[in-house]
Each structure stands twice: as C-alpha cells, then as structure tokens.
Design a protein around this motif. Sequence first.
Motif, mmCIF file in Angstrom:
data_model
loop_
_atom_site.group_PDB
_atom_site.id
_atom_site.type_symbol
_atom_site.label_atom_id
_atom_site.label_comp_id
_atom_site.label_asym_id
_atom_site.label_seq_id
_atom_site.Cartn_x
_atom_site.Cartn_y
_atom_site.Cartn_z
ATOM 1 N N PHE A 164 48.702 28.107 24.819
ATOM 2 C CA PHE A 164 47.299 28.426 25.063
ATOM 3 C C PHE A 164 46.928 29.795 24.523
ATOM 4 N N VAL A 201 46.249 29.291 20.943
ATOM 5 C CA VAL A 201 44.979 28.590 20.746
ATOM 6 C C VAL A 201 43.812 29.546 20.950
ATOM 7 N N MET A 202 43.904 30.327 22.050
ATOM 8 C CA MET A 202 42.807 31.243 22.339
ATOM 9 C C MET A 202 42.663 32.278 21.227
ATOM 10 N N ASP A 262 43.222 33.546 37.089
ATOM 11 C CA ASP A 262 42.260 32.482 36.795
ATOM 12 C C ASP A 262 41.847 32.466 35.316
ATOM 13 N N HIS A 263 42.018 33.605 34.635
ATOM 14 C CA HIS A 263 41.620 33.664 33.224
ATOM 15 C C HIS A 263 42.749 33.203 32.296
ATOM 16 N N THR A 264 43.980 33.655 32.577
ATOM 17 C CA THR A 264 45.088 33.431 31.646
ATOM 18 C C THR A 264 46.005 32.290 32.079
ATOM 19 N N ASN A 265 45.876 31.823 33.335
ATOM 20 C CA ASN A 265 46.775 30.813 33.921
ATOM 21 C C ASN A 265 48.174 31.350 34.197
ATOM 22 N N VAL A 324 51.214 32.865 36.169
ATOM 23 C CA VAL A 324 51.632 33.068 37.554
ATOM 24 C C VAL A 324 51.918 34.563 37.711
ATOM 25 N N SER A 338 52.233 31.509 25.625
ATOM 26 C CA SER A 338 52.166 30.051 25.731
ATOM 27 C C SER A 338 51.363 29.507 24.569
ATOM 28 N N PHE A 392 41.117 26.579 29.702
ATOM 29 C CA PHE A 392 42.039 26.138 28.648
ATOM 30 C C PHE A 392 41.916 24.648 28.398
ATOM 31 N N VAL A 401 47.830 32.963 40.854
ATOM 32 C CA VAL A 401 47.656 32.663 39.430
ATOM 33 C C VAL A 401 46.411 33.384 38.905
ATOM 34 N N TYR A 411 62.162 32.222 34.685
ATOM 35 C CA TYR A 411 61.782 33.620 34.878
ATOM 36 C C TYR A 411 62.112 34.028 36.308
ATOM 37 N N VAL A 444 40.941 30.704 18.411
ATOM 38 C CA VAL A 444 39.520 30.467 18.706
ATOM 39 C C VAL A 444 38.732 31.762 18.566
ATOM 40 N N HIS A 470 55.357 35.402 28.966
ATOM 41 C CA HIS A 470 54.573 34.192 29.192
ATOM 42 C C HIS A 470 53.662 33.839 28.037
#
Lengths: 128, 128
Positions: free
Chosen positions: A119, A122-123, A17-20, A22, A117, B119, A15, B69, A126, A115
């Motif tokens: 998030f 949201v990002m 670590d920054h974007t989540n 997979v 999402s 997140f 995964v 996916y 932000v 993918h």
Amino acid sequence: MNLDFSKGLIPAVIVDDHTNDVLMVAYMNEVAYRKTIETGQTWFYSRSRQKLWNKGASSGNYQTVKNIYIDCDGDTLLIRVDPQGPACHTGNKTCFFHQLTRDGDIIQLEESTAHTSVFDNVMAEVEE
Amino acid sequence: MNLDFSKGLIPAVIVDDHTNDVLMVAYMNEVAYRKTIETGQTWFYSRSRQKLWNKGASSGNYQTVKNIYIDCDGDTLLIRVDPQGPACHTGNKTCFFHQLTRDGDIIQLEESTAHTSVFDNVMAEVEE
C-alpha cells in the motif's frame, strides 16, 4: 455481543487510521474503556504501574479515536486512531520496529523501512 | 532485544499481509513461537483449552507467515501472514467484525464493509 472483562484486562490493538500500521498493543480495564469512549482519546491500564494512563498525557502524543472494533469473543479490541505523534516511548512511530530475520536474529528496523507494504508503494505512485 | 515470556503468554496480532487487515489476536508460549518459526505457519496456545493449536489444522485455513515483528519491550508479536482462508471460526475474514457505534451500541458489520479503509478505495481504483 458484549465486551467481556471477566477474564481480566483486555488487549487493545492500536492501528493508525491513515497508514493501517499497527502502532502498539496496550491493555484496558473497564474504566479505561469507558474513559476512552467518553474522551475520544485512548486510555489504558498499566500492568507494571497498576494504574490508568492517558496515552499522550506526558508526551503530548495523544491518539484520537476514530473507530472501535470488538473481536468475535468479546475479549480483544481493535482501535483505529489518528495519532498526534509517535506511539512508542522510544520516539518511533510504531512500537513494532524490531523484526525477526530468517536467520533467527532480531534486528532493529530503520524508521523509514518499518512496515513498508504494497500500500505504501501504491500510495507513493498515486501521489506522484 | 529478546522476546520476554517471563510475564506469561504473549499476544500475537495477526495481520493480513495483502490487505493490512488485523485478522485476530491469539496467544503464544515459547513452544508455539518456536513451532511458528520452524513450520512457517501460525501456532498458538489456547488459554481456554490449555494446549497448543496450529491455526488451520481443523479448518484448513492455515496462515503462512510472511514476517514477524516484536514490540519495543519484547512482550507482543505482530505477525504478517498470507491467510489460506477466513481467520475467524465464524467464517468471517477477520475476527473484528463488530463495531462500537457513536450511540454506544455494538453492531455486527457486513463482511464487505468491515474495515473499509482509504487503501481499499485506492486499490479498487488502481484495479479498475
């Protein structure tokens, strides 16, 4: 709780670590697992080539290990990484860039829409 | 691109569509895959019990499929779900609640701190 290699190779879910996202799933034997911990980079065991490989050794797209999680029965790994480039040999960020449609077709996703999402939105908000 | 069941069972990475958490990894044969698509719930093939199982049939914690996916070589699935309860038989939200420490120990995470990500913090700020 110990990692159980008795059933054979263990799948490792990688995964971002920054974007989540997979990024990929690959397999580890105990040596690959040990080398991953020792080097802080992902090492796997290729089922087709039947040998160890260090992700990024040929492409330069190494994955720096941030955290390692083990599942409840000790036979699956979840590894959060800082990827140095695309995970997929095709050049895609993630290996999961095909999607099953409601019609049962398998379509190839555009890199930018793969993918997406809540998030991501949201990002984006932000950061704006 | 087709899903390739010729090598045997296919691992399915189950991700919470709301939180992006990896919940579990389980295996599908072609029947489990077809039933997952037909019913819109996750079905797997148990390697230990050697039979099909419908996640949630005994616990009530069904997983409603949101998106499916397929990876670049067609031998791994990524399924985003809306979980109706904990994914893990232990009652944890995710099966990945053990973490490898830098000292090489495997520790059990508190439910609340498992998979805390940037997140989560962003969402908490947005909701406040």
